[in-house]
Design a protein around this motif. Structure first.
Motif, PDB file in Angstrom:
ATOM      1  N   ILE A  85       0.844  -1.191   0.000  1.00 17.39           N
ATOM      2  CA  ILE A  85       0.000   0.000   0.000  1.00 17.39           C
ATOM      3  C   ILE A  85       0.881   1.244   0.000  1.00 17.39           C
ATOM      4  O   ILE A  85       1.860   1.322   0.756  1.00 17.39           O
ATOM      5  N   ASN A  86       0.521   2.208  -0.810  1.00 15.62           N
ATOM      6  CA  ASN A  86       1.206   3.502  -0.798  1.00 15.62           C
ATOM      7  C   ASN A  86       0.541   4.393   0.242  1.00 15.62           C
ATOM      8  O   ASN A  86      -0.606   4.812   0.085  1.00 15.62           O
ATOM      9  N   LYS A  87       1.253   4.648   1.335  1.00 16.99           N
ATOM     10  CA  LYS A  87       0.687   5.426   2.443  1.00 16.99           C
ATOM     11  C   LYS A  87       0.241   6.818   1.996  1.00 16.99           C
ATOM     12  O   LYS A  87      -0.752   7.355   2.495  1.00 16.99           O
ATOM     13  N   ASP A  88       0.973   7.404   1.054  1.00 19.51           N
ATOM     14  CA  ASP A  88       0.617   8.741   0.582  1.00 19.51           C
ATOM     15  C   ASP A  88      -0.758   8.754  -0.065  1.00 19.51           C
ATOM     16  O   ASP A  88      -1.512   9.729   0.049  1.00 19.51           O
ATOM     17  N   GLU A  89      -1.090   7.658  -0.752  1.00 13.75           N
ATOM     18  CA  GLU A  89      -2.409   7.580  -1.381  1.00 13.75           C
ATOM     19  C   GLU A  89      -3.507   7.424  -0.330  1.00 13.75           C
ATOM     20  O   GLU A  89      -4.617   7.925  -0.505  1.00 13.75           O
ATOM     21  N   VAL A  90      -3.202   6.710   0.751  1.00 11.73           N
ATOM     22  CA  VAL A  90      -4.162   6.599   1.853  1.00 11.73           C
ATOM     23  C   VAL A  90      -4.421   7.976   2.444  1.00 11.73           C
ATOM     24  O   VAL A  90      -5.575   8.368   2.703  1.00 11.73           O
ATOM     25  N   ASP A  91      -3.342   8.743   2.646  1.00 11.69           N
ATOM     26  CA  ASP A  91      -3.492  10.095   3.185  1.00 11.69           C
ATOM     27  C   ASP A  91      -4.346  10.965   2.264  1.00 11.69           C
ATOM     28  O   ASP A  91      -5.231  11.703   2.731  1.00 11.69           O
TER      29      ASP A  91
END
Length: 571
Positions: free
Chosen positions: A532-538
């Motif tokens: 998972i790309n954390k930046d996309e979650v943010d």
């Protein structure tokens, strides 16, 4: 003086690692050399254990630990009472009248590589030499040279109470490798020579190779002209030890420690891991420096001294673990951080009370579940944090309550809650696994994810390899067939100028950007593992925090969940 000494040892290992890089031909792209050496000096290699290339470098240190522990564990059947690290060769085993020289050679694991006989006896041409010994530079000739060098040195610098009339007339020579057990065909006389008394045949492979003279400017230089003893003297005492793979040797070492400390308490794994780390750090910090100020006895690990160290470490680790198990301060920390998250969510989603309500309900579910597990088992907080930070379910004692770790814990809790808020049905999955797993379900659609917080200790490539390795070693993780999403928090990252496009694309009816994933250059992940790309979650949550209850009344909508899952899986 202590700091200077440690700095010198650090530089020594750093240079040694660079030489290993050049000679091994391993791909170390994306690995910070300084991080590796720092972890080595601290005795902490857990975060790097998944990188196959590193294992060859660490193998020599593990061999040293193995012989130190064998010396302590079974003194009746293991004659040496001293282990010397990197003074003559890689390792030497020593008693007042007896010595064994050990050289360590590795092949890359998880590959078709294996030692061949010519690896052992092949020489290289030298343009410049300091002595004629340098012409005889095959692995075993370098090993044999150690005996001549040792006899010319003053053994009293290493052996307290040494008596000159005790000659070392029966030295032993051991070549240790992680090469597979079915390799080195034709050298059985040496690979089975555990007694160091080989019955040499005239047709053995090594003898004619060693007796082949070195030709320099039409001059033949014979082995017998350079070395103090005939070829058979050395070969009869040669044992080629296929000691086993990195993981096999590590397991053997842990078994030796367990046998030495003799405890069966559930915190046994904690004690074993702590002693392992302490011993590795002790070895690296007492490393040889080639200067007259160096006290050579620092290189010598004596049986009684090591026994005392292990006892001291064991008792200290037991006390630390007991203090943690008797104290619910970690639970209070978790509850405090959850309340802090509650306040943050109230500020972040103040414009959408409907979504805020679902976030708070998910937070409360997590808190209730956590407290329930803690009531069942007082070790639950420690196990949870070790899974989160170390990808291990063992109780490794460390200071989790400092400010830095509190921030990492809070960040991780927030992402767990965010990942679960889309699902009315939630579960802590695989309670007995070594990793943290959670599932969410909505109308037969499931999300299974695991979370790991790197605490800014390693960069993205190293962290991903660590997760892959832990997953492969986890009984539950290795048997997962469905898509598994891995959420990595707080790893070191390179500065990036690109901005996520998720927010803009979500605005066009929740269409989301593809997840940007770095290629793993060392370990290939299983096909079902998706990072998972954390930046996309943010970005995803930033978009929804700016909505109202009228426009987006719930996270738990099938369409939103589908786009959420798409944002995690598209690469």
């Amino acid at each position: 003086m202590v700091n200077t000494y440690k700095d010198s040892a650090y530089q020594y290992h750093l240079e040694k690692f660079k030489i290993y890089q050049e000679q091994s031909g391993e791909d170390f792209e994306g690995i910070e050399e300084e991080d590796i050496i720092s972890k080595l000096m601290e005795g902490d290699f857990e975060d790097l254990g998944g990188i196959t290339a590193i294992r060859g470098f660490v193998y020599q240190y593990y061999v040293t630990i193995y012989y130190i522990l064998k010396m302590v564990q079974d003194p009746k059947n293991n004659w040496w009472d001293k282990v010397v690290f990197e003074y003559f060769d890689d390792v030497a085993l020593l008693r007042n009248d007896r010595i064994r020289f050990i050289q360590v050679k590795t092949v890359r694991q998880n590959s078709s590589n294996r030692l061949q006989p010519n690896d052992i006896y092949s020489r290289s041409q030298k343009k410049r030499v300091d002595s004629e010994y340098d012409h005889f530079n095959s692995w075993i000739e370098k090993l044999f040279k150690n005996y001549d060098v040792f006899m010319d040195k003053d053994p009293a610098s290493l052996i307290e109470g040494y008596m000159e009339e005790m000659p070392f007339v029966n030295p032993e020579f051991e070549l240790v490798s992680n090469t597979p057990h079915n390799s080195l065909e034709g050298l059985e006389v040496f690979t089975l020579n555990t007694s160091f008394k080989a019955d040499l045949l005239d047709d053995n492979i090594l003898k004619p190779k060693i007796e082949t003279p070195v030709i320099i400017k039409d001059k033949d230089i014979q082995f017998s002209e350079v070395f103090s003893k005939p070829v058979n003297f050395y070969l009869e005492k040669l044992y080629i030890n296929k000691l086993g793979s990195f993981d096999s040797l590590k397991n053997t070492i842990e078994g030796l420690i367990e046998d030495i400390i003799g405890i069966t308490h559930p915190i046994k794994k904690t004690i074993v891991g702590g002693i392992f780390s302490n011993l590795l750090a002790e070895i690296t910090q007492r490393t040889y420096r080639d200067d007259p100020e160096m006290d050579k006895t620092e290189l010598v690990f004596e049986r009684e001294d090591v026994k005392a160290l292990i006892y001291t470490w064991s008792e200290s680790l037991k006390d630390d673990a007991s203090n943690y198990l008797d104290d619910d301060s970690l639970l209070r920390t978790i509850k405090y951080l959850l309340e802090a998250l509650r306040s943050e969510y109230q500020d972040e989603f103040k414009s959408n009370q409907m979504l805020l309500k679902e976030l708070i309900e998910t937070l409360d579910w997590f808190r209730t579940e956590f407290e329930k597990q803690f009531r069942k088992d007082s070790k639950y907080c420690l196990v949870f944090l070790n899974k989160l930070f170390n990808l291990q379910s063992i109780i490794k004692v460390e200071q989790f309550n400092n400010d830095k770790n509190k921030q990492h814990i809070k960040s991780s809790l927030s992402y767990i809650i965010r990942c679960l808020v889309f699902y009315p049905s939630r579960k802590v999955e695989f309670q007995n696994s070594q990793l943290l797993f959670h599932t969410g379900e909505i109308e037969n659609e499931k999300l299974l994810f695991t979370i790991y917080n790197a605490r800014n200790r390693s960069d993205t490539v190293i962290v991903k390899n660590t997760v892959v390795s832990a997953l492969q070693q986890c009984e539950y993780g290795s048997n997962i067939n469905q898509d598994l999403f891995s959420l990595i928090i707080d790893e070191k990252k390179e500065q990036k100028t690109e901005k996520s496009k998720t927010s803009e694309r979500l605005a066009a009816r929740f269409t989301v950007a593809k997840v940007e994933r770095d290629d793993i250059s060392i370990i290939d992940p299983p096909e079902n593992l998706k990072f998972i790309n954390k930046d996309e979650v943010d970005a995803f949550f930033e978009f929804f925090s700016n909505t109202t209850g009228e426009s987006v009344p719930t996270f738990q909508d099938k369409e939103i969940e589908a786009h959420w899952k798409l944002s995690l899986s598209e690469g």
